[in-house]
Design an enzyme around this catalytic site. Structure first.
Site, PDB file in Angstrom:
ATOM      1  N   SER A 154       0.794  -1.238   0.000  1.00  0.00           N
ATOM      2  CA  SER A 154       0.000   0.000   0.000  1.00  0.00           C
ATOM      3  C   SER A 154       0.821   1.280   0.000  1.00  0.00           C
ATOM      4  O   SER A 154       0.299   2.354  -0.268  1.00  0.00           O
ATOM      5  CB  SER A 154      -0.931   0.036   1.206  1.00  0.00           C
ATOM      6  OG  SER A 154      -1.925  -0.932   1.083  1.00  0.00           O
ATOM      7  N   VAL A 170       1.080  -3.803   4.037  1.00  0.00           N
ATOM      8  CA  VAL A 170       0.986  -5.099   4.721  1.00  0.00           C
ATOM      9  C   VAL A 170       2.228  -5.961   4.542  1.00  0.00           C
ATOM     10  O   VAL A 170       2.354  -7.006   5.178  1.00  0.00           O
ATOM     11  CB  VAL A 170      -0.244  -5.932   4.285  1.00  0.00           C
ATOM     12  CG1 VAL A 170      -1.534  -5.281   4.729  1.00  0.00           C
ATOM     13  CG2 VAL A 170      -0.227  -6.211   2.803  1.00  0.00           C
ATOM     14  N   TYR A 211      -3.315  -2.119 -10.793  1.00  0.00           N
ATOM     15  CA  TYR A 211      -3.271  -1.875  -9.341  1.00  0.00           C
ATOM     16  C   TYR A 211      -2.447  -2.945  -8.608  1.00  0.00           C
ATOM     17  O   TYR A 211      -1.610  -2.622  -7.755  1.00  0.00           O
ATOM     18  CB  TYR A 211      -4.707  -1.826  -8.804  1.00  0.00           C
ATOM     19  CG  TYR A 211      -4.818  -1.777  -7.311  1.00  0.00           C
ATOM     20  CD1 TYR A 211      -4.539  -0.613  -6.601  1.00  0.00           C
ATOM     21  CD2 TYR A 211      -5.236  -2.898  -6.594  1.00  0.00           C
ATOM     22  CE1 TYR A 211      -4.667  -0.563  -5.216  1.00  0.00           C
ATOM     23  CE2 TYR A 211      -5.362  -2.855  -5.201  1.00  0.00           C
ATOM     24  CZ  TYR A 211      -5.073  -1.696  -4.525  1.00  0.00           C
ATOM     25  OH  TYR A 211      -5.195  -1.655  -3.166  1.00  0.00           O
ATOM     26  N   TYR A 230      -4.835   3.417   7.701  1.00  0.00           N
ATOM     27  CA  TYR A 230      -6.133   2.776   7.848  1.00  0.00           C
ATOM     28  C   TYR A 230      -6.854   3.311   9.081  1.00  0.00           C
ATOM     29  O   TYR A 230      -6.959   4.506   9.283  1.00  0.00           O
ATOM     30  CB  TYR A 230      -5.990   1.249   7.941  1.00  0.00           C
ATOM     31  CG  TYR A 230      -5.148   0.688   6.847  1.00  0.00           C
ATOM     32  CD1 TYR A 230      -5.661   0.592   5.539  1.00  0.00           C
ATOM     33  CD2 TYR A 230      -3.832   0.294   7.086  1.00  0.00           C
ATOM     34  CE1 TYR A 230      -4.867   0.093   4.524  1.00  0.00           C
ATOM     35  CE2 TYR A 230      -3.052  -0.213   6.061  1.00  0.00           C
ATOM     36  CZ  TYR A 230      -3.568  -0.310   4.787  1.00  0.00           C
ATOM     37  OH  TYR A 230      -2.800  -0.794   3.789  1.00  0.00           O
ATOM     38  N   LYS A 289       0.546   3.445  -2.903  1.00  0.00           N
ATOM     39  CA  LYS A 289      -0.591   4.336  -3.147  1.00  0.00           C
ATOM     40  C   LYS A 289      -0.207   5.810  -3.079  1.00  0.00           C
ATOM     41  O   LYS A 289      -0.813   6.641  -3.744  1.00  0.00           O
ATOM     42  CB  LYS A 289      -1.704   4.042  -2.129  1.00  0.00           C
ATOM     43  CG  LYS A 289      -2.354   2.683  -2.339  1.00  0.00           C
ATOM     44  CD  LYS A 289      -3.255   2.289  -1.182  1.00  0.00           C
ATOM     45  CE  LYS A 289      -3.817   0.892  -1.422  1.00  0.00           C
ATOM     46  NZ  LYS A 289      -4.491   0.356  -0.223  1.00  0.00           N
TER      47      LYS A 289
END
Lengths: 310, 310, 310, 310
Positions: D69, D264, D194, D246, D72
């Site tokens: 992530s 992660v 993605y 998150y 991103k």
């Protein structure tokens, strides 16, 4: 005339039809796929089958239309007849509350849909049928032909394919449930089967005859074959009663007082146990997605016959 | 014996009672207030009234218990008889989905509760009665005595006051709805009235007799007085059917197939239109807050009589 | 001029003030209580305090206004100084997402509010202060007078009482949390205290001076008294950064890039650690409830000084 | 030593590393795909780059891991540099509240994700890049190589393909947004892109060097090339600050006080504007999905240097 209650259904339906037919009810034909959008919005048909004898019809009752979500009751029935109460490990029997809860409920309830008549639940039922039928599409059609007593019933492949092209929400739902392990087969295969189920076309007459078994405690009136047990038939009716009209199940129960199911093709079917089944078709939908004239027809019917399950 | 259907209800109830009475069902007595907590969990009573004649009873059917939420059907009935369909501007008729939606639904639906049988809806009904009755508590009690045919029915003030001391969630709900303008009176006054309604005590016999009017299309069997119209009675039954058991309405509909209502005091009442009303009392509650033995009793009753509305 | 960075704040503020003052920004003054509704919507004041020296002001910077939710940072600070990290057992530090989640989050998270700057969290903080202060209202006012360095600061009792009459949502929230056991005192007492905190009135100058301690790592610039530790001050700033603007915290962080807090009285305060604190007041609010001109002023300030914490 | 502040980073990192390395922190390595599950859970590396000079490293800082992530932030940066503020028509900048709101928020906010760092938002960013890049995968890799200054950076195709096989939730999300019209390309194509972005592998050193541009207001330290404007860089930092962890963004902000992002794969990167960037890698994740040792390392770093943005 239906001998049991000495009610003149033909006269009552004729009066209701006249009263409703020419009123310009608001509402829009479902238009998310071209095949549904091009239906004449003024179509209006009614067919009522009494359990023992009479058939009463008005208007466009012999014209085919897409039964759409009404199919969910039939796929539930087939799966229930095959699996028995094991079915309820994968789908609930509670009403779903308002529409935007469906996803949050799947989240908080680990991918178990609230009931088999909302999209998520019908997708789980489809998955079960894909697992348990040898040739899912052919076998399902045979089942429908048997319970309707009509060999002319077909899928509309153009409708099914069109659904696939715009079915992003159903794709979202099935993948979300797959992430919880509550879909066993390939999502694409299940969706293809599901869209075919919804694409089945029937006339009001065929639809009323198909659902007569639920007024007859699970047994076909023609052949006497038991499709589901008396207890199972009661349960399917109970689920229609509490979950058959999306966010308007309470409203339908309140105004009509019969178990029933609607579809975005403009069809509504309802049954009065031990008495009759009735199908109405009129493509204009109210804001909740149910046929405006269909709802009104059934409300007037139970008001004028003074007969509902309540 | 109830002459209409030649069913031996006494025998059936006796069998069911024997079968259930000694099984050690799991569950807990409601214990959020001391008055409910101290009830003997082993109490178990049944009373069934047929429309035309017979009364059939088993066990502790003549012992008083707190009817709690069952009162919501009766306050709805009184408000409906006074206001007619204007009532539905302030409360809906749809099932509420899972429990934790109640607050989010009030938020997204501008303080209009989903139905009159959840707490928020019953508070709105109480507010309407406070606005429309001259002496709310006295007038309501007179109404209950009339429809039950018993002058011995009373509020239990100790229970009502105890509820007030722990009723933070109901205080939250009513103030939340007040912020949307859907409560017209002082929240304290409405809560006091509401807690009194829920504190009414009845025996199974009294409860079954009180609800007999809903099996009789709104008319009292004794005096012939019409409490609500045929159409209104149908609608109250429809609301019980879809909303009477919190998050277990579908389950009850599915397994029992009768309109009914439960309370945390362990009572359940159900009616079969044109046939009978039945009240069961057993204080141990399942996880959803409904009487474990009560649910089982009614499931066995409709299974063995092979009679339900479906 | 603030010597540290050689930035001419007076010139920059003067330019911004001229640019913004006469633009007719949309927005409405908070009108849920009469005392706020009658404020002149055209008021506009700015006061900036540099850590070491300078004070820079424009417009109505010496006029009192109701600081409202800005008070939540100060009550948090007092509670944090008394309780230390034990505080976080009763309230979280995460942003709350969109507004209508507040109730569902309390439900799913057992009555623990997401952070101390939303209403539910500030009510818990108030409850903690009621438990821990001898004379809550008097002691809190003393604390505010100490950190602001001004003995003229007062509650506005008319505002506090007016809030009580319309505060149904706050009554709902506190009773809901009480039902989870996360409010220890009588809800009425806590609400009275909470509404008093929000009714405090300050000028832009007083407000900027009060928040200067958060630019100074928790220590008062005048007396050198340490109100909270360096680490605690960092944490209060972090909470303002992520939670200080309701559903616009991200937007403020994105456009302004400073920790801050707004109130419906039209005030906004922000701080730049090691540099300055600034208070702006203009009563017209945008749709999210934050002062329109206040937001614009701070956006232009950090853009033109090319200084933000990012 | 980083000359600007005369802080001995090597000594501080060494102390922190020793203190943390041998503690047996709880937590589990991400195991939803085999490629991540087989990573040695005891790996632990740190690399800190000061803006002007020094590089400080500990442990396994030169070993490749899956940045997941963290990617991103980089795809957001590329899209922001190409689209400017038009980007915000398709994705928001607000924190998302608790995890299970993501779907309900998409429903109530018409398919516009709350921010670009949650999965739904990153899928919209990926869709934008697929629309705007000639050869999406190749062009994106070139961009990453440029800002990292390393030609050795690669996708891990095995990881990307493995994600596809288990990515039902992402398939659900993208189809749900497509149903609202907020995905322009074929969902499969966007998902493939993605999953490749997330499969990029870097060492702590490469990761810290890549993010140094956000400590340098958008400009590459090596070549002086401006990747995003000063204002855009501030905004990316603000988004990391409020949305980077998150459901633990507030916690990170509270304890660490720096903008950052976790993945992660066990990586966390954080930056201190005008000072440094730091990457930590340790595969064991806490319950919120963030590296346990990574969080602890950064908390100790800002505590001991007494430097955070607050």
């Amino acid at each position: 005339m239906c001998l049991l209650e000495q009610i003149n259904y033909q006269l009552i339906l004729s009066d209701i039809y006249e009263e409703i037919a020419n009123i310009d009810y608001e509402g829009n034909v479902a238009n998310y796929i071209p095949q549904l959008a091009k239906v004449n919005p003024e179509k209006f048909g009614i067919h009522l089958c009494c359990l023992n004898e009479g058939n009463y019809a008005m208007g466009d009752s012999n014209e085919k239309f897409s039964i759409q979500s009404i199919s969910k009751v039939l796929s539930l029935t087939l799966a229930f007849s095959m699996m028995g109460d094991k079915l309820w490990e994968r789908v609930g029997v509670e009403p779903s509350g308002n529409p935007f809860n469906s996803l949050i409920q799947l989240e908080t309830e680990n991918g178990i849909p609230r009931n088999p008549l909302i999209n998520s639940g019908a997708l789980v039922i489809s998955d079960i049928l894909v697992s348990n039928l040898v040739n899912p599409k052919a076998d399902y059609l045979s089942f429908i032909r048997k319970i309707s007593g009509s060999d002319e019933i077909q899928y509309n492949t153009a409708v099914a394919n069109s659904e696939k092209e715009t079915g992003f929400r159903n794709t979202a739902l099935i993948n979300f449930m797959k992430s919880f392990g509550n879909i066993k087969n390939d999502p694409e295969t299940v969706l293809d089967f599901y869209f075919h189920l919804c694409s089945i076309e029937m006339t009001c007459k065929e639809l009323a005859r198909t659902f007569l078994l639920f007024a007859n405690h699970g047994t076909l009136t023609g052949t006497g074959e038991c499709i589901v047990s008396r207890s199972q038939s009661k349960r399917v009716n109970a689920i229609m009663q509490t979950c058959g009209f999306y966010d308007e199940a309470g409203e339908f129960s309140f105004k009509v007082g019969l178990p029933g199911k609607s579809g975005v093709g403009g069809g509504i079917v309802a049954i009065h146990p031990d008495k009759y089944s009735i199908a109405v078709w009129s493509p204009k939908l109210n804001k909740k997605g149910n046929s405006t004239k269909g709802m009104k027809t059934l409300e007037l019917l139970t008001t004028r016959t003074e007969l509902s399950i309540f």
